[in-house]
Write a protein that holds these residues in place. Structure first.
Motif, PDB file in Angstrom:
ATOM      1  N   LYS A 259      21.280 -34.518   1.462  1.00  0.00           N
ATOM      2  CA  LYS A 259      20.498 -33.597   2.204  1.00  0.00           C
ATOM      3  C   LYS A 259      19.267 -34.459   2.978  1.00  0.00           C
ATOM      4  CE  LYS A 259      18.303 -29.204   3.207  1.00  0.00           C
ATOM      5  NZ  LYS A 259      19.034 -27.912   3.406  1.00  0.00           N
ATOM      6  N   VAL A 260      18.607 -34.946   1.948  1.00  0.00           N
ATOM      7  CA  VAL A 260      17.355 -35.936   2.326  1.00  0.00           C
ATOM      8  C   VAL A 260      17.386 -37.308   1.780  1.00  0.00           C
ATOM      9  CG1 VAL A 260      14.801 -35.903   2.534  1.00  0.00           C
ATOM     10  CG2 VAL A 260      15.887 -33.599   2.397  1.00  0.00           C
ATOM     11  N   VAL A 261      17.144 -38.358   2.747  1.00  0.00           N
ATOM     12  CA  VAL A 261      17.256 -39.778   2.240  1.00  0.00           C
ATOM     13  C   VAL A 261      16.108 -40.266   2.560  1.00  0.00           C
ATOM     14  CG1 VAL A 261      18.447 -41.881   2.567  1.00  0.00           C
ATOM     15  CG2 VAL A 261      19.735 -39.965   2.263  1.00  0.00           C
ATOM     16  N   VAL A 262      15.490 -41.122   1.454  1.00  0.00           N
ATOM     17  CA  VAL A 262      14.255 -41.842   1.873  1.00  0.00           C
ATOM     18  C   VAL A 262      14.746 -43.209   1.179  1.00  0.00           C
ATOM     19  CG1 VAL A 262      11.910 -41.822   1.238  1.00  0.00           C
ATOM     20  CG2 VAL A 262      12.820 -39.639   1.070  1.00  0.00           C
ATOM     21  N   PRO A 263      14.927 -44.068   2.196  1.00  0.00           N
ATOM     22  CA  PRO A 263      15.132 -45.518   1.717  1.00  0.00           C
ATOM     23  C   PRO A 263      14.100 -46.196   1.267  1.00  0.00           C
ATOM     24  CG  PRO A 263      15.201 -45.429   4.207  1.00  0.00           C
ATOM     25  CD  PRO A 263      14.988 -43.931   3.788  1.00  0.00           C
ATOM     26  N   TYR A 264      14.091 -47.243   0.349  1.00  0.00           N
ATOM     27  CA  TYR A 264      13.011 -48.137   0.018  1.00  0.00           C
ATOM     28  C   TYR A 264      13.815 -49.477  -0.022  1.00  0.00           C
ATOM     29  CZ  TYR A 264      14.302 -48.089  -4.751  1.00  0.00           C
ATOM     30  OH  TYR A 264      14.998 -48.297  -6.045  1.00  0.00           O
ATOM     31  N   PHE A 265      12.905 -50.415   0.629  1.00  0.00           N
ATOM     32  CA  PHE A 265      13.475 -51.757   0.860  1.00  0.00           C
ATOM     33  C   PHE A 265      12.618 -52.964   0.709  1.00  0.00           C
ATOM     34  CE2 PHE A 265      11.776 -51.410   5.202  1.00  0.00           C
ATOM     35  CZ  PHE A 265      11.732 -49.685   5.317  1.00  0.00           C
ATOM     36  N   LYS A 266      11.454 -52.747   0.205  1.00  0.00           N
ATOM     37  CA  LYS A 266      10.377 -53.681  -0.391  1.00  0.00           C
ATOM     38  C   LYS A 266      11.055 -54.898  -0.971  1.00  0.00           C
ATOM     39  CE  LYS A 266       8.464 -52.118  -4.260  1.00  0.00           C
ATOM     40  NZ  LYS A 266       7.364 -51.683  -5.229  1.00  0.00           N
ATOM     41  N   HIS A 267      12.149 -54.855  -1.781  1.00  0.00           N
ATOM     42  CA  HIS A 267      12.537 -55.910  -2.337  1.00  0.00           C
ATOM     43  C   HIS A 267      13.616 -56.897  -1.627  1.00  0.00           C
ATOM     44  CE1 HIS A 267      11.263 -54.436  -6.017  1.00  0.00           C
ATOM     45  NE2 HIS A 267      12.209 -53.333  -6.246  1.00  0.00           N
ATOM     46  N   THR A 268      14.255 -56.315  -0.518  1.00  0.00           N
ATOM     47  CA  THR A 268      15.383 -56.760   0.221  1.00  0.00           C
ATOM     48  C   THR A 268      15.030 -56.955   1.723  1.00  0.00           C
ATOM     49  OG1 THR A 268      16.536 -54.903   0.413  1.00  0.00           O
ATOM     50  CG2 THR A 268      17.234 -56.423  -1.436  1.00  0.00           C
ATOM     51  N   ASN A 269      13.974 -56.095   2.226  1.00  0.00           N
ATOM     52  CA  ASN A 269      13.960 -55.749   3.569  1.00  0.00           C
ATOM     53  C   ASN A 269      15.163 -55.562   4.138  1.00  0.00           C
ATOM     54  OD1 ASN A 269      11.224 -56.016   3.408  1.00  0.00           O
ATOM     55  ND2 ASN A 269      11.115 -58.349   3.605  1.00  0.00           N
ATOM     56  N   LYS A 270      15.937 -54.984   3.561  1.00  0.00           N
ATOM     57  CA  LYS A 270      17.268 -54.588   4.301  1.00  0.00           C
ATOM     58  C   LYS A 270      17.746 -52.877   3.953  1.00  0.00           C
ATOM     59  CE  LYS A 270      19.801 -59.073   3.850  1.00  0.00           C
ATOM     60  NZ  LYS A 270      20.778 -59.605   3.080  1.00  0.00           N
ATOM     61  N   ILE A 271      18.202 -52.571   5.236  1.00  0.00           N
ATOM     62  CA  ILE A 271      18.625 -51.008   5.029  1.00  0.00           C
ATOM     63  C   ILE A 271      19.947 -51.085   5.372  1.00  0.00           C
ATOM     64  CG2 ILE A 271      18.646 -48.657   5.520  1.00  0.00           C
ATOM     65  CD1 ILE A 271      15.616 -48.829   5.820  1.00  0.00           C
ATOM     66  N   LEU A 272      21.217 -51.051   4.608  1.00  0.00           N
ATOM     67  CA  LEU A 272      22.643 -50.849   5.081  1.00  0.00           C
ATOM     68  C   LEU A 272      22.827 -52.280   5.364  1.00  0.00           C
ATOM     69  CD1 LEU A 272      22.780 -47.612   7.373  1.00  0.00           C
ATOM     70  CD2 LEU A 272      23.761 -48.147   4.991  1.00  0.00           C
ATOM     71  N   ASP A 273      22.416 -53.202   4.618  1.00  0.00           N
ATOM     72  CA  ASP A 273      22.823 -54.495   4.516  1.00  0.00           C
ATOM     73  C   ASP A 273      22.139 -55.209   5.850  1.00  0.00           C
ATOM     74  OD1 ASP A 273      23.948 -54.351   2.055  1.00  0.00           O
ATOM     75  OD2 ASP A 273      26.019 -53.532   3.477  1.00  0.00           O
ATOM     76  N   LYS A 274      21.429 -54.421   6.606  1.00  0.00           N
ATOM     77  CA  LYS A 274      20.575 -55.190   7.747  1.00  0.00           C
ATOM     78  C   LYS A 274      19.126 -55.479   7.458  1.00  0.00           C
ATOM     79  CE  LYS A 274      19.934 -54.855  12.557  1.00  0.00           C
ATOM     80  NZ  LYS A 274      19.926 -54.219  14.031  1.00  0.00           N
ATOM     81  N   LYS A 275      18.742 -56.541   7.826  1.00  0.00           N
ATOM     82  CA  LYS A 275      17.421 -56.903   7.824  1.00  0.00           C
ATOM     83  C   LYS A 275      16.796 -56.010   8.808  1.00  0.00           C
ATOM     84  CE  LYS A 275      15.114 -60.634   5.868  1.00  0.00           C
ATOM     85  NZ  LYS A 275      15.195 -60.918   4.519  1.00  0.00           N
ATOM     86  N   ILE A 276      15.522 -55.375   8.241  1.00  0.00           N
ATOM     87  CA  ILE A 276      14.528 -54.572   8.956  1.00  0.00           C
ATOM     88  C   ILE A 276      13.525 -55.351   9.471  1.00  0.00           C
ATOM     89  CG2 ILE A 276      13.403 -52.373   9.168  1.00  0.00           C
ATOM     90  CD1 ILE A 276      16.284 -52.156   8.886  1.00  0.00           C
TER      91      ILE A 276
END
Lengths: 152, 316
Positions: free
Chosen positions: B184-201
């Motif tokens: 229902k609710v997704v909160v991504p965190y990405f400080k280690h990789t700077n990636k979401i769904l394998d794409k650099k943010i």
């Protein structure tokens, strides 16, 4: 008036009727407890399984009265017996006549129940009879210590 | 009962020294120079929920070895109901050395913890019966070695079979796979990789792309950390920017966990209103960010700061 909720240990460490005796022994060893609550698949409290009961089932005679040269034989026999029952289900060895107390029960009533049942641990359930943790003799003594300090 | 899940908890050991001198012995003589506490995203949210007055909060996960028993006792002291699978391998210890002169921060992050396949199956069994009294389950944080990336997917599937909603705070491959179960609710965190769904943010457009992509892949609602703000992706496709105003940042530590806990608090009190729950949750995070504490004390501090939160619809 103090309730069980304040002094209990809030843990859901438990086993189910369909778990094996080996599972029980492994959990007991890891959490350093010789008794575990048995629950159904909705966490309703069904009873307890004691290490003492398991030992009674695998040790052929009472330890302590054995001659020393027979001890090794007895240990080997116990290990063999355990190997035979380790895949059996908890439901075959559990006790169902165990008293549980409620989170909102008064601590003053716990002493009576513990002495009547000769239990070191009483399992704590909520109003739906679902497991919420346990309270020990040590918790009861700690409560009594606090009561005494308040009276002084 | 409120359920939070922490599969990879740690014992956090913080040592406060005057100066961090490598190659020398240092002595710590007072209690205030040493802080030992239980760590893990879901667990910290659970502690916040207890402080907000919820009497029945449980934390499900793995803990290991004899230190695991110590960890469990620390958690129970916060009034949390522990529901842990005990493993052979010892629980992680994260070491922080914090010095005053000069101000330095040294962190040794322990990744040695490992669980066995049998532990995972025991956790699944325990989880299935552990969630029966919870309507909304928070799954949060990283996973230990030995656990398959599909673990959150499995847990969410169990929740959905039982008619429960899931709030997922995760990153990397474990998040990618979990989306298949449509949390229902997704909160991504990405400080280690700077990636979401394998794409650099990197830039603002990447954030918008990622939020929409997470929804496309299965998330109903997305809350995306965006510098000091958040981007909110509503179920109907609208995107909002949530921003705090007039604030003085002191400490980010604990703000994310306060946010998650307060979101739950709002939903439990008023039902699921995505924007209002976020406004309230951001008030909680701001209250923590402006104080030196890492846990919420009460609801009053949240309400006071919620007025400083602005939500604006974005044209995207």
């Amino acid at each position: 008036m103090s309730t069980v909720r304040k002094y209990m240990m809030r843990t859901m460490n438990s086993v189910c009727e369909e778990d094996s005796i080996e599972d029980v022994i492994r959990v007991m060893n890891k959490i350093e407890m010789s008794v575990l609550p048995v629950v159904d698949d909705e966490n309703k409290f069904l009873g307890t399984i004691y290490s003492r009961n398991l030992l009674k089932n695998i040790i052929p005679e009472q330890y302590g009265f054995l001659e020393s040269h027979r001890l090794l034989y007895q240990v080997n026999q116990a290990a063999e017996n355990l190997a035979e029952i380790k895949d059996r289900k908890v439901k075959e060895y559990m006790s169902t006549n165990t008293t549980a107390v409620k989170e909102n029960d008064k601590m003053d009533n716990i002493a009576d129940i513990m002495l009547d049942n000769k239990e070191s641990y009483l399992y704590v359930v909520n109003d739906d009879n679902k497991l919420r943790g346990y309270i020990s003799r040590a918790d009861l003594l700690y409560y009594l210590l606090e009561v005494g300090e308040d009276q002084q | 009962m409120i359920t939070t899940v922490t599969l990879n908890p740690a014992i956090d050991r913080e040592y406060f020294v005057k100066e961090n001198k490598p190659k020398s012995h240092q002595y710590l003589y007072t209690e205030r120079d040493i802080k030992v506490s239980p760590g893990g995203k879901g667990l910290l949210s659970a502690i916040n929920l207890r402080k907000l007055g919820y009497s029945d909060v449980q934390n499900i996960g793995f803990v290991g070895g004899r230190q695991g028993l110590f960890f469990e006792k620390m958690v129970q002291e916060h009034g949390i109901t522990t529901n842990y699978i005990f493993t052979e391998s010892e629980i992680r210890n994260n070491i922080f050395v914090i010095s005053r002169e000069p101000v330095t921060y040294t962190h040794y992050n322990d990744y040695s913890y490992k669980v066995e396949p049998g532990d995972v199956e025991n956790l699944i069994k325990r989880f299935r019966r552990g969630i029966v009294d919870s309507d909304f389950i928070m799954i949060s944080g990283s996973i230990p070695e030995g656990v398959n990336f599909s673990i959150y997917q499995r847990l969410i599937q169990i929740c959905h079979e039982a008619g429960k909603d899931v709030y997922l705070h995760a990153s990397g491959e474990v998040l990618n796979r979990a989306l298949e179960e449509r949390p229902k609710v997704v909160v991504p965190y990405f400080k280690h990789t700077n990636k979401i769904l394998d794409k650099k943010i990197v830039n603002d457009d990447d954030y918008i792309w990622a939020g929409k992509k997470l929804q496309e892949e299965g998330a109903e609602y997305v809350m995306m950390p965006f510098h000091c703000s958040r981007l909110l992706f509503d179920k109907d496709g609208d995107v909002y920017k949530l921003t705090p105003r007039d604030f003085c940042l002191r400490n980010w530590l604990g703000a994310g966990e306060a946010y998650n806990a307060a979101f739950f608090d709002y939903v439990y009190q008023h039902g699921f209103d995505f924007l209002e729950a976020n406004k309230y949750a951001a008030g909680a995070a701001l209250a923590i960010a402006e104080s030196k504490d890492i846990f919420l004390a009460d609801r009053a501090m949240i309400k006071e700061k919620s007025d400083n939160i602005i939500i604006k619809k974005l044209e995207v």
